[in-house]
Design a protein around this motif. Structure first.
Motif, PDB file in Angstrom:
ATOM      1  N   GLY A  91       0.680  -1.290   0.074  1.00 28.44           N
ATOM      2  CA  GLY A  91      -0.146  -0.045  -0.098  1.00 28.44           C
ATOM      3  C   GLY A  91       0.806   1.353   0.063  1.00 28.44           C
ATOM      4  N   GLN A  92       1.984   1.469  -0.373  1.00 29.85           N
ATOM      5  CA  GLN A  92       2.913   2.322  -0.437  1.00 29.85           C
ATOM      6  C   GLN A  92       2.206   3.547  -1.124  1.00 29.85           C
ATOM      7  N   PHE A  93       1.769   3.256  -2.449  1.00 31.02           N
ATOM      8  CA  PHE A  93       1.212   4.311  -3.239  1.00 31.02           C
ATOM      9  C   PHE A  93      -0.177   4.491  -3.283  1.00 31.02           C
ATOM     10  N   ASP A  94      -0.887   4.076  -1.903  1.00 30.96           N
ATOM     11  CA  ASP A  94      -2.149   4.401  -1.847  1.00 30.96           C
ATOM     12  C   ASP A  94      -2.313   5.771  -1.294  1.00 30.96           C
ATOM     13  N   ASP A  95      -3.397   6.770  -2.071  1.00 31.36           N
ATOM     14  CA  ASP A  95      -3.223   8.035  -1.470  1.00 31.36           C
ATOM     15  C   ASP A  95      -4.739   8.222  -0.863  1.00 31.36           C
ATOM     16  N   SER A  96      -4.623   8.396   0.550  1.00 32.55           N
ATOM     17  CA  SER A  96      -6.319   8.473   0.951  1.00 32.55           C
ATOM     18  C   SER A  96      -6.355   9.970   1.294  1.00 32.55           C
ATOM     19  N   TYR A  97      -5.477  10.787   1.259  1.00 36.00           N
ATOM     20  CA  TYR A  97      -5.899  12.325   1.540  1.00 36.00           C
ATOM     21  C   TYR A  97      -6.229  12.933   0.372  1.00 36.00           C
ATOM     22  N   THR A  98      -5.566  12.897  -0.747  1.00 38.31           N
ATOM     23  CA  THR A  98      -6.114  13.788  -2.021  1.00 38.31           C
ATOM     24  C   THR A  98      -7.547  13.627  -2.238  1.00 38.31           C
ATOM     25  N   PRO A  99      -8.161  12.353  -2.607  1.00 38.49           N
ATOM     26  CA  PRO A  99      -9.444  12.506  -2.858  1.00 38.49           C
ATOM     27  C   PRO A  99     -10.358  13.141  -1.957  1.00 38.49           C
ATOM     28  N   SER A 100     -10.298  13.205  -0.772  1.00 43.54           N
ATOM     29  CA  SER A 100     -11.008  13.961   0.218  1.00 43.54           C
ATOM     30  C   SER A 100     -10.844  15.322  -0.039  1.00 43.54           C
ATOM     31  N   ASP A 146     -13.656  21.058  -5.652  1.00 42.38           N
ATOM     32  CA  ASP A 146     -14.365  20.652  -6.785  1.00 42.38           C
ATOM     33  C   ASP A 146     -15.002  21.575  -7.669  1.00 42.38           C
ATOM     34  N   ASP A 147     -15.530  22.325  -6.936  1.00 46.64           N
ATOM     35  CA  ASP A 147     -16.668  23.216  -7.435  1.00 46.64           C
ATOM     36  C   ASP A 147     -15.523  24.647  -7.844  1.00 46.64           C
ATOM     37  N   GLU A 148     -14.541  24.702  -7.006  1.00 42.75           N
ATOM     38  CA  GLU A 148     -13.677  25.995  -7.622  1.00 42.75           C
ATOM     39  C   GLU A 148     -12.874  25.742  -8.982  1.00 42.75           C
ATOM     40  N   LEU A 149     -12.677  24.361  -9.166  1.00 44.59           N
ATOM     41  CA  LEU A 149     -11.949  23.895 -10.516  1.00 44.59           C
ATOM     42  C   LEU A 149     -12.874  24.036 -11.345  1.00 44.59           C
ATOM     43  N   LYS A 150     -14.010  23.776 -11.510  1.00 42.69           N
ATOM     44  CA  LYS A 150     -15.179  23.864 -12.203  1.00 42.69           C
ATOM     45  C   LYS A 150     -15.215  25.176 -12.691  1.00 42.69           C
ATOM     46  N   LYS A 151     -15.398  26.306 -11.525  1.00 43.85           N
ATOM     47  CA  LYS A 151     -15.295  27.577 -12.194  1.00 43.85           C
ATOM     48  C   LYS A 151     -14.011  28.147 -12.894  1.00 43.85           C
TER      49      LYS A 151
END
Length: 60
Positions: free
Chosen positions: A29-38, A44-49
């Motif tokens: 699990g060295q490459f699992d990223d549990s922080y970035t998706p949250s 997400d809304d700011e990126l779409k704007k």
């Protein structure tokens, strides 16, 4: 000519060792990223704007 065989053998051994280390790291699990998706959900809304803003300026 024997030097070429020696170098090819050593390079194959090194490649197999790197492959083993990579597979071991993936399984642990060295490459699992549990922080970035949250965090991505929060912004997400700011990126779409920002993505829509340049398109609206070019059309106006």
């Amino acid at each position: 000519m024997s030097v070429i065989y020696l170098l090819i053998t050593i390079s194959i051994i090194v490649a197999v060792l790197f492959l083993y280390a990579f597979i071991k790291a993936v399984r642990q699990g060295q490459f699992d990223d549990s922080y970035t998706p949250s965090v991505r959900v929060l912004f997400d809304d700011e990126l779409k704007k920002q993505e829509n803003k340049p398109q609206n300026q070019n059309n106006a």
